[in-house]
Design a protein around this motif. Structure first.
Motif, PDB file in Angstrom:
ATOM      1  N   ASP A 159       0.851  -1.196   0.000  1.00  0.00           N
ATOM      2  CA  ASP A 159       0.000   0.000   0.000  1.00  0.00           C
ATOM      3  C   ASP A 159       0.885   1.245   0.000  1.00  0.00           C
ATOM      4  O   ASP A 159       1.512   1.541  -1.002  1.00  0.00           O
ATOM      5  CB  ASP A 159      -0.987  -0.038   1.191  1.00  0.00           C
ATOM      6  CG  ASP A 159      -0.360  -0.613   2.454  1.00  0.00           C
ATOM      7  OD1 ASP A 159       0.618  -0.015   2.928  1.00  0.00           O
ATOM      8  OD2 ASP A 159      -0.846  -1.644   2.966  1.00  0.00           O
ATOM      9  N   ASP A 160       0.941   1.958   1.115  1.00  0.00           N
ATOM     10  CA  ASP A 160       1.735   3.193   1.139  1.00  0.00           C
ATOM     11  C   ASP A 160       3.234   2.889   1.133  1.00  0.00           C
ATOM     12  O   ASP A 160       3.672   1.887   1.706  1.00  0.00           O
ATOM     13  CB  ASP A 160       1.443   3.979   2.435  1.00  0.00           C
ATOM     14  CG  ASP A 160       0.037   4.548   2.444  1.00  0.00           C
ATOM     15  OD1 ASP A 160      -0.643   4.456   1.417  1.00  0.00           O
ATOM     16  OD2 ASP A 160      -0.364   5.091   3.484  1.00  0.00           O
ATOM     17  N   GLU A 164       5.722   8.040   2.008  1.00  0.00           N
ATOM     18  CA  GLU A 164       4.340   8.496   1.865  1.00  0.00           C
ATOM     19  C   GLU A 164       3.672   8.510   3.252  1.00  0.00           C
ATOM     20  O   GLU A 164       2.928   9.443   3.582  1.00  0.00           O
ATOM     21  CB  GLU A 164       3.640   7.497   0.949  1.00  0.00           C
ATOM     22  CG  GLU A 164       2.349   7.925   0.370  1.00  0.00           C
ATOM     23  CD  GLU A 164       1.796   6.810  -0.562  1.00  0.00           C
ATOM     24  OE1 GLU A 164       2.507   5.836  -0.891  1.00  0.00           O
ATOM     25  OE2 GLU A 164       0.626   6.945  -0.946  1.00  0.00           O
ATOM     26  N   ALA A 165       3.937   7.473   4.058  1.00  0.00           N
ATOM     27  CA  ALA A 165       3.365   7.407   5.411  1.00  0.00           C
ATOM     28  C   ALA A 165       3.898   8.575   6.249  1.00  0.00           C
ATOM     29  O   ALA A 165       3.132   9.245   6.958  1.00  0.00           O
ATOM     30  CB  ALA A 165       3.708   6.072   6.056  1.00  0.00           C
ATOM     31  N   LYS A 168       2.072  11.666   5.059  1.00  0.00           N
ATOM     32  CA  LYS A 168       0.654  11.722   5.418  1.00  0.00           C
ATOM     33  C   LYS A 168       0.479  12.019   6.911  1.00  0.00           C
ATOM     34  O   LYS A 168      -0.412  12.772   7.300  1.00  0.00           O
ATOM     35  CB  LYS A 168      -0.044  10.409   5.048  1.00  0.00           C
ATOM     36  CG  LYS A 168      -0.284  10.297   3.544  1.00  0.00           C
ATOM     37  CD  LYS A 168      -0.928   8.978   3.160  1.00  0.00           C
ATOM     38  CE  LYS A 168      -1.248   8.935   1.669  1.00  0.00           C
ATOM     39  NZ  LYS A 168      -1.612   7.573   1.229  1.00  0.00           N
ATOM     40  N   SER A 212      -0.116   1.259   5.607  1.00  0.00           N
ATOM     41  CA  SER A 212      -1.365   2.026   5.726  1.00  0.00           C
ATOM     42  C   SER A 212      -2.054   1.752   7.063  1.00  0.00           C
ATOM     43  O   SER A 212      -2.681   2.639   7.639  1.00  0.00           O
ATOM     44  CB  SER A 212      -2.274   1.783   4.530  1.00  0.00           C
ATOM     45  OG  SER A 212      -2.925   0.562   4.670  1.00  0.00           O
ATOM     46  N   LYS A 215      -0.397   3.857   9.657  1.00  0.00           N
ATOM     47  CA  LYS A 215      -0.851   5.246   9.471  1.00  0.00           C
ATOM     48  C   LYS A 215      -2.235   5.431  10.100  1.00  0.00           C
ATOM     49  O   LYS A 215      -2.467   6.384  10.854  1.00  0.00           O
ATOM     50  CB  LYS A 215      -0.897   5.525   7.957  1.00  0.00           C
ATOM     51  CG  LYS A 215      -1.380   6.894   7.563  1.00  0.00           C
ATOM     52  CD  LYS A 215      -1.660   6.938   6.067  1.00  0.00           C
ATOM     53  CE  LYS A 215      -2.826   6.043   5.693  1.00  0.00           C
ATOM     54  NZ  LYS A 215      -3.026   5.856   4.255  1.00  0.00           N
TER      55      LYS A 215
END
Ligand code: KG4
Ligand code: ZN
Length: 333
Positions: A159-160, A164-165, A168, A212, A215
């Motif tokens: 996923d992420d 990116e995590a 975010k 994800s 997160k």
């Protein structure tokens, strides 16, 4: 062999001159952080426009700093993908135009292979085979690096990506963009044991990653508190979240070394500039007698020197890309 590298896959416009795939003669990076900061992430259309404005001055500066002209260049390596199509097309078009007018050989390079190749820059002691962990804003992948350009994928995020995590969570905490470096800094002021966040493992495919759920766990914990966090609490969340990501990255990288019976680990990509990750990798490598290759932070984040380094073995072998080559947004299968 002097190779001109050109990189424009995301929000850095970069050009570099690298000799023999290792010695950096110049490496100019024009960051677009100021352009995207107020949106909390990269806005593709603005990125493309910035690349158009920056690409020629950046290439000119790279040649100037190397004290060379195009007559001294032996080949061009340009990022072909993966990345933002509009951004990639800017670098690709300029590279093709230079190749067409000068007759110089041109090769299209995979951006992730560029990140792996950053480990060869400014050193000559990196030997195959090694395990390569690429952790960036777009990728979290493990490769078994067998020889130049032969890097079979052995694990990747479902996923992420790790970066990116980071971005975010930073956005959720309204800390700014890009988030990784801010969380890195705040973590030094926080208590990494103040919260206990999950370490997603994926037991069936343990060389794969998933960020994800972590997160979501961080965001749920903050929402449950149902009030503004104090600056000290924000530092604690940053430290505890970072610790969870770093734990998983280090454990999986060392599992790959064990599984493949390899004693050398290369780590690159933007997240590889994270101080806590570097510290834990160094500790684990020392404890297990593993040789660790991590480029300095400036070569972990996007730059064209790594693209020149990745393209050089192909150019040396006489491999050329045609002027018809197209950009690609995702990893080819
Ligand atoms: O490799 P890169 O420059 O671009 C991509 O190919 O994605 O990586 C950018 C990513 C961003 O997500 C950024 O937040 C993260 O790397 N990053 C960091 C740090 N510096 C950059 N993450 C954690 N700690 C850092 N010090
Ligand atoms: Zn990158």
């Amino acid at each position: 062999m002097n190779v001109l590298g050109i990189e424009s896959s995301c929000d850095e416009t970069s050009a570099a001159v690298v000799r023999d795939g290792a010695t950096i003669l110049s490496n100019i990076v024009a960051s677009q952080n100021e352009v995207h900061e107020k949106y909390g992430g990269v806005v593709p259309e603005l990125a493309s426009r910035s690349h158009v404005e920056n690409i020629i001055p950046v290439i000119t500066a790279a040649l100037e700093e190397a004290h060379l002209t195009l007559n001294d260049i032996d080949g061009i390596a340009v990022t072909q993908g993966p990345g933002l199509i509009g951004s990639l097309l800017v670098g690709l078009s300029v590279a093709k135009a230079i190749a067409y007018t000068t007759g110089l050989p041109l090769v299209g390079v995979n951006h992730v292979e560029g990140h792996i190749s950053a480990v060869f820059l400014n050193r000559d002691d990196v030997a195959f085979p090694f395990i390569a962990l690429v952790v960036s804003g777009g990728h979290t992948s493990l490769f078994e690096a067998k020889s130049a350009g032969d890097y079979p994928l052995i694990g990747q995020t479902r996923d992420d990506a790790a970066g990116e995590a980071f971005d975010k969570i930073a956005k959720f905490l309204r800390l700014g963009y890009p988030g990784g470096i801010i969380i890195d800094r705040l973590s030094t002021l926080g208590n990494r044991d103040a919260f206990s966040f999950p370490r997603p493992w994926l037991p069936d495919t343990p060389l794969d990653f998933s960020f994800s759920g972590l997160k979501t766990a961080v965001i749920t914990t903050i929402r449950k508190m149902n009030r503004e966090l104090t600056p000290a609490e924000i530092n604690d969340v940053a430290a505890a979240f970072q610790e969870a990501v770093v734990d998983v990255l280090v454990k999986k990288a060392f599992l790959a070394l064990e599984e493949r019976n390899i004693g050398k680990l290369a780590v690159s990509g933007g997240v590889a500039s994270n101080n806590r990750l570097r510290e834990k990798l160094r500790e684990a490598a020392a404890a297990r007698g593993v040789s660790l290759y991590i480029p300095p932070p400036s070569l972990c984040t996007d730059n064209a020197a790594m693209i020149a380094a990745a393209g050089t073995p192909y150019l040396k072998k006489g491999i050329r890309s045609s002027l018809e080559m197209d950009a690609y947004s995702r990893m080819p299968r």
